[in-house]
Design a protein around this motif. Sequence first.
Motif, PDB file in Angstrom:
ATOM      1  N   HIS A 153       0.841  -1.219   0.000  1.00 44.94           N
ATOM      2  CA  HIS A 153       0.000   0.000   0.000  1.00 44.94           C
ATOM      3  C   HIS A 153       0.865   1.255   0.000  1.00 44.94           C
ATOM      4  O   HIS A 153       1.607   1.508   0.955  1.00 44.94           O
ATOM      5  CB  HIS A 153      -0.951   0.020   1.204  1.00 44.94           C
ATOM      6  N   HIS A 162       1.026   5.524  -1.893  1.00 49.07           N
ATOM      7  CA  HIS A 162       0.315   6.578  -2.639  1.00 49.07           C
ATOM      8  C   HIS A 162       1.237   7.083  -3.752  1.00 49.07           C
ATOM      9  O   HIS A 162       1.202   8.258  -4.102  1.00 49.07           O
ATOM     10  CB  HIS A 162      -0.084   7.711  -1.693  1.00 49.07           C
ATOM     11  N   TYR A 198       6.120  16.631   3.330  1.00 54.13           N
ATOM     12  CA  TYR A 198       5.270  15.461   3.634  1.00 54.13           C
ATOM     13  C   TYR A 198       4.300  15.872   4.737  1.00 54.13           C
ATOM     14  O   TYR A 198       4.692  16.547   5.691  1.00 54.13           O
ATOM     15  CB  TYR A 198       6.185  14.347   4.140  1.00 54.13           C
ATOM     16  N   HIS A 199       3.051  15.442   4.657  1.00 55.78           N
ATOM     17  CA  HIS A 199       2.087  15.955   5.635  1.00 55.78           C
ATOM     18  C   HIS A 199       2.415  15.558   7.078  1.00 55.78           C
ATOM     19  O   HIS A 199       2.052  16.263   8.013  1.00 55.78           O
ATOM     20  CB  HIS A 199       0.645  15.628   5.241  1.00 55.78           C
ATOM     21  N   TYR A 200       3.153  14.471   7.269  1.00 54.43           N
ATOM     22  CA  TYR A 200       3.583  14.133   8.629  1.00 54.43           C
ATOM     23  C   TYR A 200       4.428  15.292   9.189  1.00 54.43           C
ATOM     24  O   TYR A 200       4.335  15.662  10.352  1.00 54.43           O
ATOM     25  CB  TYR A 200       4.465  12.881   8.640  1.00 54.43           C
ATOM     26  N   ARG A 256      -9.402   2.487  -5.437  1.00 56.18           N
ATOM     27  CA  ARG A 256      -9.777   3.084  -4.150  1.00 56.18           C
ATOM     28  C   ARG A 256     -11.252   3.490  -4.179  1.00 56.18           C
ATOM     29  O   ARG A 256     -11.715   4.105  -5.140  1.00 56.18           O
ATOM     30  CB  ARG A 256      -8.885   4.298  -3.925  1.00 56.18           C
ATOM     31  N   SER A 298     -10.614   3.441   2.972  1.00 58.14           N
ATOM     32  CA  SER A 298     -10.300   3.805   4.357  1.00 58.14           C
ATOM     33  C   SER A 298     -11.604   4.201   5.019  1.00 58.14           C
ATOM     34  O   SER A 298     -12.481   4.802   4.385  1.00 58.14           O
ATOM     35  CB  SER A 298      -9.280   4.945   4.416  1.00 58.14           C
ATOM     36  N   MET A 317      -9.237  -0.330   5.570  1.00 58.50           N
ATOM     37  CA  MET A 317      -8.279   0.417   6.408  1.00 58.50           C
ATOM     38  C   MET A 317      -9.128   1.242   7.376  1.00 58.50           C
ATOM     39  O   MET A 317      -9.715   2.254   6.998  1.00 58.50           O
ATOM     40  CB  MET A 317      -7.406   1.281   5.511  1.00 58.50           C
ATOM     41  N   ARG A 346     -11.224  11.779   9.595  1.00 53.56           N
ATOM     42  CA  ARG A 346     -10.731  12.758   8.631  1.00 53.56           C
ATOM     43  C   ARG A 346     -10.920  14.185   9.138  1.00 53.56           C
ATOM     44  O   ARG A 346     -11.933  14.512   9.748  1.00 53.56           O
ATOM     45  CB  ARG A 346     -11.470  12.606   7.293  1.00 53.56           C
ATOM     46  N   TRP A 392       0.052   0.819  10.271  1.00 51.28           N
ATOM     47  CA  TRP A 392      -0.424   1.940   9.448  1.00 51.28           C
ATOM     48  C   TRP A 392      -0.189   3.295  10.103  1.00 51.28           C
ATOM     49  O   TRP A 392      -0.612   3.505  11.240  1.00 51.28           O
ATOM     50  CB  TRP A 392      -1.923   1.687   9.176  1.00 51.28           C
ATOM     51  N   TRP A 393       0.501   4.221   9.379  1.00 52.97           N
ATOM     52  CA  TRP A 393       0.477   5.656   9.641  1.00 52.97           C
ATOM     53  C   TRP A 393       0.907   6.017  11.066  1.00 52.97           C
ATOM     54  O   TRP A 393       2.081   6.033  11.356  1.00 52.97           O
ATOM     55  CB  TRP A 393      -0.951   6.122   9.329  1.00 52.97           C
ATOM     56  N   ASP A 418       3.128   3.087   2.767  1.00 49.31           N
ATOM     57  CA  ASP A 418       2.270   4.266   2.655  1.00 49.31           C
ATOM     58  C   ASP A 418       3.020   5.443   2.015  1.00 49.31           C
ATOM     59  O   ASP A 418       2.622   6.609   2.179  1.00 49.31           O
ATOM     60  CB  ASP A 418       1.706   4.697   4.022  1.00 49.31           C
ATOM     61  N   ARG A 468       4.287   8.400  -0.063  1.00 47.67           N
ATOM     62  CA  ARG A 468       3.668   9.390  -0.959  1.00 47.67           C
ATOM     63  C   ARG A 468       4.707   9.995  -1.884  1.00 47.67           C
ATOM     64  O   ARG A 468       4.405  10.510  -2.952  1.00 47.67           O
ATOM     65  CB  ARG A 468       3.076  10.555  -0.152  1.00 47.67           C
TER      66      ARG A 468
HETATM   67  O1  REL Z   1      -4.544   5.546   2.611  1.00 45.16           O
HETATM   68  C1  REL Z   1      -4.918   6.293   3.504  1.00 45.16           C
HETATM   69  O2  REL Z   1      -6.092   6.576   3.712  1.00 45.16           O
HETATM   70  C2  REL Z   1      -3.887   6.933   4.408  1.00 45.16           C
HETATM   71  O3  REL Z   1      -2.801   6.094   4.496  1.00 45.16           O
HETATM   72  C3  REL Z   1      -3.575   8.319   3.922  1.00 45.16           C
HETATM   73  O4  REL Z   1      -4.764   9.017   3.874  1.00 45.16           O
HETATM   74  C4  REL Z   1      -2.549   9.065   4.753  1.00 45.16           C
HETATM   75  O5  REL Z   1      -2.587  10.396   4.391  1.00 45.16           O
HETATM   76  C5  REL Z   1      -1.169   8.509   4.552  1.00 45.16           C
HETATM   77  O6  REL Z   1      -0.269   9.439   4.092  1.00 45.16           O
HETATM   78  C6  REL Z   1      -0.676   7.837   5.738  1.00 45.16           C
HETATM   79  O7  REL Z   1       0.440   7.364   5.825  1.00 45.16           O
END
Ligand code: REL
Length: 416
Positions: free
Chosen positions: A26, A28, A48-50, A170, A223, A258, A263, A325-326, A355, A357
């Motif tokens: 998985h 993005h 990166y959003h993190y 998705r 998700s 997931m 959100r 995950w995340w 995950d 991106r």
């Molecule tokens: O696939 C998802 O829904 C999540 O993994 C993402 O929305 C999330 O932003 C991702 O970057 C997390 O690692």
Amino acid sequence: MAVINQDNLTMVITKEVERVQVTDIHTHLYPPGFGDMFLYGIDELLTYHYLIAEFFRYATMDYEKFFSLSKMQQAELIYQTLFIKHSPVSEAQRGVLTVLKELGLDVNKRDLRVFREQISIIPVMEYVNRIFALAGVKEVIMTNDPFDSTERQWWEKVGNKDPRFKAALRLDPLLNDYEKNYKELIKLGYRVDRCLDENTISEIKRYLKDWVKKINAVYMAVSLPPDFTVPEDSYCSRILELCVLPICKEVKIPLALMIGVKRSVNPYLGLAADSLGKADIRSIEYLCRTYPENKFLVTMLSKENQHELVVTARKFRNLMVFGCWWFLNNPDMVKEITSMRLDTLGLSFIPQHSDARVLEHLIYKWVHFRKIIAGVLTKKYQLLLENGWRVTEEEIKRDIEDLFSNNFWNFVGRNS
Ligand code: REL
Ligand code: ZN
């Protein structure tokens, strides 16, 4: 066939974990042929959003002002704040250093312009190949959403030419917001209505089938929020049972669930706005029990759900647990969860996904994970040796290949 003993155990496991080629189930990521959707480079890494969420732990500037800046300006601010004014100890911050180090750059230059220059001189395709090689990844599964008009154009005009990038359909807009999004389906040529009448159900099924075929999806995915419940009288539950599961069964692909994402708890943060909550495992039990001919890949976001998830997987062979995950992707949690899964499920799960991106995420996510799982596995095989069980190098290699790739492909029912 070398038999392993206490002295060479760590070395053999480390070697096999380092060299196994990963199927990253998985991400993005998009292929280089998908124009601006293909993200790479130091500015993408820093924004990166993190890291955006972590930047605003320190920064006092207005959210709007930050997001109105160019990507390079945002990256500069994040770099100054998270790397220069404070030490980059968080997992996502350290990840940037891992990427730079693995690329052979001197992190102690501490100069963003130098990093930019050194990366930009590498021709793109050569760079992509280098990243896959450094990460030890042989293929990645994308997240593909035909409701996204930018992405849809790429599929319609160009298609995917790079076999390392495999598709997953998705379903978020369809399942989580049908009332708002059904008009998109009409624009795509499907004669659906707001109410789920017989004709609408068959048109949604036609949409799913068409797009699975068009993108050659390996699985469908969605998700879901912590309060996800099935069965219930909601669009999500009904579309899932009436359309998604029958088509997954017909075209013989799993559905990835997931679960646990809340959100946009702070909408000012954009992509960084999401949080998590504990979900109710009973919906998974219901799905696995009611649809034994369907397969479910499941990951849950809350730490509190992890124990009941592995126990549920013991009850249902059509349930494959995957990833940390995340918000779970922090070293101590990954270690604990991976150890618990091995104790409870043996080797019959998929321990991690990236995950990613941004292309270079593949490096840090897999470099960090390999270290953790090597330590955890060493302890488990150590116990076998103490039991007098003779294990060979080939067996260890086999087990590690199962965890990093074969378990996924066997579950999906395809050869990689
Ligand atoms: O696939 C998802 O829904 C999540 O993994 C993402 O929305 C999330 O932003 C991702 O970057 C997390 O690692
Ligand atoms: Zn994701």
